[in-house]
Design an enzyme around this catalytic site. Structure first.
Site, short mmCIF file in Angstrom:
data_model
loop_
_atom_site.label_atom_id
_atom_site.label_comp_id
_atom_site.label_asym_id
_atom_site.label_seq_id
_atom_site.Cartn_x
_atom_site.Cartn_y
_atom_site.Cartn_z
N ARG A 88 0.80 4.94 2.18
CA ARG A 88 0.30 4.95 3.55
C ARG A 88 0.43 3.57 4.19
O ARG A 88 1.01 3.41 5.27
CB ARG A 88 -1.16 5.40 3.55
CG ARG A 88 -1.82 5.45 4.89
CD ARG A 88 -3.31 5.70 4.72
NE ARG A 88 -3.57 6.94 3.99
CZ ARG A 88 -3.62 8.12 4.58
NH1 ARG A 88 -3.44 8.21 5.89
NH2 ARG A 88 -3.85 9.20 3.88
N THR A 89 -0.08 2.56 3.50
CA THR A 89 -0.04 1.20 4.05
C THR A 89 1.39 0.69 4.16
O THR A 89 1.78 0.11 5.17
CB THR A 89 -0.86 0.25 3.15
OG1 THR A 89 -2.17 0.77 2.99
CG2 THR A 89 -0.94 -1.14 3.74
N LYS A 98 8.86 -9.52 -17.22
CA LYS A 98 9.28 -10.48 -18.24
C LYS A 98 8.37 -11.70 -18.28
O LYS A 98 8.61 -12.63 -19.03
CB LYS A 98 10.72 -10.92 -17.98
CG LYS A 98 11.74 -9.82 -18.26
CD LYS A 98 13.12 -10.23 -17.78
CE LYS A 98 14.13 -9.09 -17.92
NZ LYS A 98 15.28 -9.25 -17.00
N ARG A 118 1.00 -6.26 -1.56
CA ARG A 118 -0.11 -5.50 -2.11
C ARG A 118 -0.20 -5.85 -3.58
O ARG A 118 0.82 -5.82 -4.28
CB ARG A 118 0.16 -4.00 -1.97
CG ARG A 118 -0.88 -3.13 -2.62
CD ARG A 118 -1.92 -2.76 -1.63
NE ARG A 118 -2.80 -1.70 -2.04
CZ ARG A 118 -3.54 -1.00 -1.18
NH1 ARG A 118 -3.45 -1.24 0.11
NH2 ARG A 118 -4.36 -0.07 -1.60
N HIS A 144 -8.59 -6.35 2.41
CA HIS A 144 -7.57 -5.51 3.03
C HIS A 144 -7.68 -5.75 4.54
O HIS A 144 -8.06 -4.87 5.31
CB HIS A 144 -7.81 -4.04 2.69
CG HIS A 144 -6.66 -3.14 3.04
ND1 HIS A 144 -5.51 -3.60 3.65
CD2 HIS A 144 -6.49 -1.80 2.90
CE1 HIS A 144 -4.69 -2.56 3.84
NE2 HIS A 144 -5.26 -1.49 3.40
#
Lengths: 402, 402, 402
Positions: free
Chosen positions: C148-149, C178, C199, C227
């Protein structure tokens, strides 16, 4: 038409913007070209118009049907007979159909590519996005994830105004999972795009793809095999940072057995004069004989050393690599031992010449300490950035030519 | 305005390029249209401006509020009363709101779509990328992976100058995973895009999405249900390759029980005159009675045959399909038996008429031998390419109209 | 030049289209700006040209080398001394370098951002795609999926003519897997893009990225942390729906312990006058004291209530949230109990004032019944849409400035 082409190019340099009119008009003169020695089958129509190998006057063009190929429009090829092909595309070094392996590049081609890469650097810096590749579609067909490489190619395409189709999990490409051959997948994808950038887990996959595809293929790494664009950006970085390639001294450090990049780099350096290479690696991951023998056969001086400090003091380039844990399986002990052995840190910097640089293909763990980043000679992030310019150059060359 | 619209369209054909001025000016005349019989709720504002169903003079436009809907701007709809709607958009066949199932297309709509698909083929071949869909955003909402279909849609959108938002693992769409309804997801995504191409694992999901969405939905396959764009490209390919649809003879071969494509194809062929269909399949995967009964009810001649050679000798089209292993569960023995039964190879080609073609929805395993690829009558890769033109046509029709 | 800049801006407002000439010409005047108090290291070259903080006449520009930074082009920064910086960029509130946390915004900045968001709403609705961000590349670096974001940010970028590089599974970013540090990843990715939307699963990751990056970072959620764009769109939605922020009464309902959004919202509301907040939540997920104490310290009136109906009758905004099952671990019983407690349904609507609205960050399960959707006061899908405008505004502000 050559003029139109170059003006097209100039405008994109000057303004970072080509005007629709100019663009489409020049497009009207594009004609399809298929190297007759190569790829009789599988040339998608889109290539016929979208992937010209050079421009020429429509009048001077005659189409003749290849033996045994039908009149049907579709995926079959036509060979093209050209009267007086324009000179600016003559010369073997300008025949760049695909990018499959480091071995395919001779010294002239390398310097020609680097020249274009420098133009790309200007474009990326001085314009609000070029339009050179406007209307072209690149498919990134990745059978194993390599986000760094994928982003670098996609950025390159978009910086030139092109568009991208992304497949990061092509291995689960529904059809591949159902047992479709790579060849069939390529024939489908080439119908949707103008160039395919492929990452595969099998050595030789890129070659197979190129043999099938009617559009250019760029090998973005095929398993233990090749990763030619990495090799190109490494050599390009050395030239940009040191200012020359002939007569340089390079220390290759770390995992020289499994390091795909150091092997390709050694191979390419052999094309230059009076190069000296030092191999510095733990015993378990020494450089293999094939490369050593090749260097010797090319008259390239090389030696193995256990003293990183001494090597660093003598080199123009210290090329550090990561010890790849995944290669050691259960033997974590061997891994840990190898890993700690040669670290590039402030002590190494102290002995390095002012003009020298530290390079690394990235990702790095602790084989280069973070405090090194602050030193201007830490070139590895500029090196990563150069990957963008090299890929811009290759995309430009493969799609619109020199 | 009709003129402006067509000139907009012509220019894109001629130059593959529309000039901003033209574009934005024409845009100023766009008005929102919502089919009153359909979708009272959930029309995103973006659709109001971005998804016109036709163009008309602003003066001739009167807005009236739908019962019980508020003045608030937002996701609620307005119905629009039109005085003298322009003739070129009249006629039921021009009302294309969504693409949900093969059944929705009548013969006239099919030929109209095919006509546009042929225009799209010209655009893709002769221009450096059209701008018809410049400024439009397509969301690919895939609840199960289908890279081939996704790439085909994304290529179609980008070839027309449109942009794409991709979700290949919508099943783990964070919110869906948290239990959000499909309807809520659609209402969110329609706020970010102008059209949604959806692949889902549940039959009927596309219909539910269309009932909710205020922007067009294209069904890219919903589980065992429908895959209408595949059906369209199959029929389009037959017309392109054979030159007609009335009076053709088609052999459907392979897995006719589970093959979604052959079922839809049989359904659509029933819309044409004097068609003859042959079913050639192992006993375990025979065509079901529902389709047979439907064909009979439509006066379409069909017969079952166990002799591929004989059928191939009589047909215009041999449509081969893959025996889907996944349908056999434990019974590998049955799978292996069914799989080997009907292979299209050189022997089949020898008896086929010169004008006939071999088709296959792909991916193919060994049900068509590789040596067949070389024959001009091997149409399956051209068929895959036609998927691009059909999808370009549908996107164009749903977003900017006829 | 200020004139050229504003004309650039105006035209994009009027026509949603900037003509190449204008654009590139204005670009010629762009100069790099690096906040000297901030980010000495890691400024990619691309930022130097692609991420101007304002426009000024090239003649008025003097470069001076920052202490200890080398002449090498590359990732090192230059600080820029400006004579008479143009007034339209003065003022603290105009210094927006990154978007990391809700706390960074003061009241003036908020209203300035909201003003731009309203402009963006016009652009999205009235034009066929703006070109304000043409030539800019945004990388979405998502270490955990949030479709959604991600779609919202990518749509925002593309609605403004920008391009996007997507990484949805950055956690398996080959190099991260890694063992590459976030800092190294950022330094690589900033070489390929002009802005990074990140994110991450770790609180504070966005701050670390911003400290490293030479290009703007937008925090799209970092674990239990922040957020900020959600917080901004919530406040923006209240202003758009209610028409004011001072003096409003807001009921925060549901999971107030774990709900990141309600915590940030409460924090931001504290910046306004005469606000009253009601907390309505099951005992197990009450609002924590830190926020309560903060509100008190800011002179914001708040109270806890167990009566949703009473609160709804008094509030301008009922902000419902989902009870997050994942937070309850084994205690499904507690989850089920908490979940059923406060549902927004028709009964709640009946007591709500006509002007009031129901908000929800989405996804919603059954904490708001579906029949509520039909009521004009159901603002949650408009709220989701506002996320697009807020993100368009932030991208525009961070990339081309006010």
């Amino acid at each position: 038409m050559a003029m139109a082409a170059s003006s097209l190019f100039t405008c994109s340099l000057q303004e970072g913007m080509c005007f629709p009119e100019t663009k489409s008009c020049s497009k009207n003169f594009l004609c399809n070209y298929v190297n007759p020695m190569h790829k009789q089958l599988g040339c998608s129509e889109s290539r016929h118009v979208r992937h010209p190998r050079f421009l020429l006057n429509e009048k001077s063009l005659m189409l003749k049907e290849t033996e045994g190929l039908s009149k049907r429009k579709g995926i079959l090829c036509q060979s093209v007979k050209i009267e007086n092909p324009p000179s600016f595309t003559m010369g073997k070094k300008f025949q760049l159909d695909d990018v499959i392996e480091a071995q395919q590049f001779d010294r002239d081609t390398l310097s020609a590519i680097f020249e274009v890469a420098r133009e790309m650097e200007k474009i990326e810096k001085n314009s609000s996005g070029s339009q050179i590749l406007k209307g072209y579609l690149m498919a990134t067909l990745f059978y194993e994830p390599s986000t760094r490489t994928r982003l670098s190619f996609e950025s390159a395409m978009k910086r030139l105004g092109g568009e991208v189709l992304t497949t990061e999990n092509a291995r689960e490409f529904s059809s591949a999972a159902k047992g479709e051959t790579l060849e069939d997948t390529i024939r489908t994808v080439e119908g949707y795009s103008d160039i395919i950038v492929m990452r595969h887990f099998e050595s030789g996959a890129a070659k197979r793809a190129a043999a099938t595809a009617g559009i250019p293929i760029i090998n973005a790494g095929d398993g233990p095999g090749q990763h030619p664009t990495q090799a190109l950006l490494d050599v390009y970085t050395i030239e940009q940072e040191i200012g020359k390639l002939d007569g340089i001294k390079v220390g290759l450090v770390g995992d020289l057995t499994n390091g795909r990049t150091v092997r390709s780099l050694a191979y390419l350096l052999a094309k230059y004069e009076d190069v000296k290479i030092y191999f510095v690696s733990p015993d378990v991951v020494k450089m293999k004989d094939d490369i050593k023998d090749y260097l010797t056969s090319q008259g390239i001086k090389w030696e193995e050393s256990a003293d990183l400090i001494e090597v660093a003091a003598n080199c123009d380039v210290v090329y550090q690599t990561r010890i790849q844990r995944e290669r050691f399986g259960e033997r974590i002990d061997l891994y840990e031992e190898a890993r700690g052995k040669y670290i590039v840190d402030r002590r190494v910097l102290e002995v390095m010449p002012k003009h020298a640089v530290v390079m690394h293909p990235l990702p790095r763990l602790d084989e280069i300490t973070v405090d090194v980043d602050l030193d201007p000679r830490a070139a590895y992030f500029r090196q990563a950035k150069n990957g963008l310019y090299i890929r811009m150059a290759l995309l430009k060359l493969l799609l619109v030519g020199w």
